[in-house]
Every structure is written in C-alpha cells, then in structure tokens.
Design an enzyme around this catalytic site. Structure first.
Site, short mmCIF file in Angstrom:
data_model
loop_
_atom_site.label_atom_id
_atom_site.label_comp_id
_atom_site.label_asym_id
_atom_site.label_seq_id
_atom_site.Cartn_x
_atom_site.Cartn_y
_atom_site.Cartn_z
N ARG A 51 8.37 -2.89 1.42
CA ARG A 51 7.84 -3.92 2.31
C ARG A 51 6.67 -4.68 1.72
O ARG A 51 6.65 -5.90 1.72
CB ARG A 51 7.31 -3.29 3.60
CG ARG A 51 8.15 -3.46 4.79
CD ARG A 51 7.92 -2.26 5.66
NE ARG A 51 8.10 -1.06 4.86
CZ ARG A 51 9.27 -0.49 4.67
NH1 ARG A 51 10.33 -0.96 5.26
NH2 ARG A 51 9.40 0.57 3.90
N THR A 52 5.67 -3.97 1.23
CA THR A 52 4.46 -4.67 0.82
C THR A 52 4.77 -5.59 -0.34
O THR A 52 4.41 -6.77 -0.33
CB THR A 52 3.35 -3.66 0.47
OG1 THR A 52 3.20 -2.78 1.57
CG2 THR A 52 2.03 -4.34 0.21
N LYS A 80 1.52 2.59 -21.92
CA LYS A 80 1.00 2.71 -23.30
C LYS A 80 -0.47 3.08 -23.29
O LYS A 80 -1.12 3.15 -24.33
CB LYS A 80 1.16 1.38 -24.04
CG LYS A 80 2.58 0.89 -24.16
CD LYS A 80 2.57 -0.42 -24.94
CE LYS A 80 3.93 -1.06 -24.97
NZ LYS A 80 3.85 -2.46 -25.44
N ARG A 101 -1.04 -2.75 -6.24
CA ARG A 101 -0.97 -1.40 -5.63
C ARG A 101 -1.12 -0.39 -6.75
O ARG A 101 -0.52 -0.54 -7.81
CB ARG A 101 0.36 -1.22 -4.92
CG ARG A 101 0.59 0.24 -4.55
CD ARG A 101 1.75 0.43 -3.63
NE ARG A 101 1.47 -0.10 -2.30
CZ ARG A 101 2.26 0.09 -1.26
NH1 ARG A 101 3.36 0.79 -1.38
NH2 ARG A 101 1.95 -0.42 -0.08
N HIS A 129 -5.54 0.19 2.79
CA HIS A 129 -4.36 -0.67 2.72
C HIS A 129 -4.63 -1.89 3.60
O HIS A 129 -4.08 -2.02 4.69
CB HIS A 129 -3.13 0.10 3.19
CG HIS A 129 -1.81 -0.54 2.88
ND1 HIS A 129 -1.69 -1.88 2.55
CD2 HIS A 129 -0.56 -0.03 2.85
CE1 HIS A 129 -0.42 -2.15 2.34
NE2 HIS A 129 0.29 -1.05 2.51
C1 NCD Z 1 2.53 2.38 3.84
C2 NCD Z 1 1.80 2.66 2.54
O1 NCD Z 1 2.30 2.31 1.47
O2 NCD Z 1 0.72 3.21 2.65
N1 NCD Z 1 3.68 1.58 3.67
C3 NCD Z 1 3.55 0.23 3.69
O3 NCD Z 1 2.88 -0.35 2.87
N2 NCD Z 1 4.12 -0.42 4.71
C4 NCD Z 1 2.82 3.59 4.63
C5 NCD Z 1 3.60 4.69 3.97
O4 NCD Z 1 4.02 4.59 2.81
O5 NCD Z 1 3.80 5.69 4.66
#
Ligand code: NCD
Length: 304
Positions: A51-52, A80, A101, A129
C-alpha cells in the site's frame, strides 16, 4: 526545504490545510492531473510494502509526475554496503522528492539531514509511520466530521506497531480524546507513550479483552502482530491470533463505530466483518492516495 519524519512536523492548522487539499483532490482529480509534470518521485523501499509504496507511486502518477526507485534493499547498493546518507545524496541528483521506508529506526532522518530534496518517512522500523497517520486522520475527519471528542480503541501489537505510535502522538493534540489500549501484556504500548499521556493528563486505559470495551468505542484501530520485529518465532506464533474481530464482537459495538486498520490484515479481522458498513479499512486505503497527493504538492510547494 521541508521533510516529513513525524506527523508532529505539521501543526494542527497545517494538517487541516493538507486535509482540505486532499479533499479537493478527491472531488476534482482532473484539476491536479498535470500539477507535477516534469517532477520525479524516488520511491526507496528497503522493507516490504504494498500500500504505502504503490499509493505514493499512484499519487505521483495521478499528479502527472514520474516515479523511479527500488522496492527491495537487495536490489539497491545497500547490499554493497552503501550508507543511506550516500544513497540520498545520489538520489537528490535524480529526483525532486523521495519517499523512504527503512527497517532501521531513524534511517530516514539520517537521509533527510544529507538530502538535497524533501524526504518523506514512509515507515522506519517500529518507530513512526507519519503518512499512515495522515491517512488515518483524513479517514476519521471525512467519515466522522471531527478529529476531537472520541474514545478510540487501539488493538493488537501496540509495542512494535509504528502506525499506532504515530497515530497516538498525532491525536493527543486534539481535545477530548480518550484512549483504550487493547493488547496482551507482552505487546503493550511502550512506556514512553504512557508516560507522555500521564504527563499531559490525557485519559487512557489498558485492557486485555476486546469484548470488555467494544461498547465504549467510537473508533477501533486494529493492527497486525508485527512478525518481522519479533526476536523469536515461538512468541509470534503464541500471540498472532490473540485477537480476531468477528461479527459477534461487532454486535457489541455502537452503530456508528468505525473500524480502521492500516493493512495488511492477517487473521485479526475476520473477512465476514468486511461487509459491515462500519468496516472502513478499504476506504482508508483510498484516502491514503489523496493525502499523499496533497503531501507531495505541499512539500514541493506547488499550488494549483
Ligand atoms: C503498516 C506498516 O507498514 O507499518 N502498513 C502500512 O503501511 N499500511 C502496518 C503493518 O505493516 O502492519
């Protein structure tokens, strides 16, 4: 130049503006279809995501911009031994904005301190997040028409769940919020959060059974047990199905309670709940695209 590392990087007023913009985008998408023409988003994901990552990429494409990046640390020079500070200096030559991320807490902050372009923290370890929080707040605002005066239950892995940590931090700036933390003792919300709530005089309760508080809740935020952050598989297996929200438990809740979940879901919400009109987690994912579009425009200082 502005980055987004933590939801608190934006004031409540700035968030309101951002949500107004996201709402306008949702009603008039064509107005924004060329807003980022000639701009590039670097999507740097050192940890799995559906999703993100895809919602950031969709957001930039919807704005007429382009996307480059990687979705796996092993396909980047991190494999590397390159540091994030070196990587971001290079990416600053290729793109106008970066969503990052990383499994290490603080890595996007290190990147931001070396970056020539705005960096968005798309999740750092079990820490923060912020764009999920923007998504959560926008969903609540759009469906409840307010961000104050409610009782919210946060359920599941409150120890490792970064979405929970960011959301609590953001909600304490609104008035009349009461928290109910629902978790097994091993996955309790960290002490630094409960210390902060006590210091600020914000009401909270910690319970183990979901059934004991269902009837009190205006919002229920369910979360997945974060397998990747456990030190051993045995503990994960013991705790993974501690909560399963089903129609029977939903029957204890208010008619206008909303169930949110950042997704991905594993077993913590039974699929039978998906048809309940109070289950809004799939809508939430759609709001995530609008709010990320608004964020990209805001950080790039583009007005339409
Ligand atoms: C969340 C995350 O990555 O922290 N997911 C997301 O970004 N929608 C929640 C999760 O992974 O449980």
């Amino acid at each position: 130049m502005r980055h987004l590392m933590n939801p608190l990087d934006f004031s409540v007023e700035e968030l309101d503006k951002l949500f107004d913009l996201a709402e306008d985008i949702s009603v008039n998408p064509s107005k924004y279809a060329h807003a980022c023409e000639g701009k590039k988003l670097a999507s740097c994901f050192y940890e799995p995501s559906t999703r993100t990552r895809l919602s950031f990429e969709a957001a930039m494409l919807n704005l007429g911009g382009q996307v480059l990046g990687f979705s796996d640390a092993s396909s980047s020079s991190a494999s590397k031994g390159e540091s994030v500070s070196d990587t971001i200096r290079i990416i600053s030559c290729y793109a106008d904005i970066c969503a990052m991320r990383h499994p290490k807490e603080g890595a996007p902050m290190v990147a931001a301190s070396r970056s020539g372009i705005p960096v968005i923290n798309a999740g750092d370890g079990g820490h923060q997040h912020p764009t999920q929080t923007l998504t959560d707040l926008m969903t609540i605002r759009a469906l409840k028409h307010r961000l104050n005066n409610f009782t919210i239950g946060l359920c599941g892995d409150l120890k490792f769940g970064r979405t929970v940590h960011s959301l609590i931090g953001a909600l304490i700036r609104y008035s009349g919020i009461r928290f109910i933390f629902i978790s097994p003792p091993e996955l309790k919300v960290p002490d630094y959060i409960t210390d902060l709530l006590r210091e600020k005089g914000i009401e909270y309760e910690e319970v183990i059974r979901l059934e004991d508080c269902m009837a009190d809740l205006d919002l229920l935020y369910m979360t997945r047990v974060q397998r990747e952050r456990f030190f051993n598989e045995e503990d994960y297996v013991r705790l993974k199905d501690f909560y399963i929200l089903n129609n029977e438990k939903m029957s204890l809740a208010k008619d206008d309670m909303l169930v949110l979940h950042p997704l991905p879901r594993v077993n913590e919400i039974s699929v039978e709940v998906d048809d309940d009109p109070r289950a809004v987690y799939f809508k939430q994912a759609q709001y995530g695209v609008y709010v990320r579009m608004a964020l990209i425009l805001t950080l790039l200082e583009i007005t339409v």
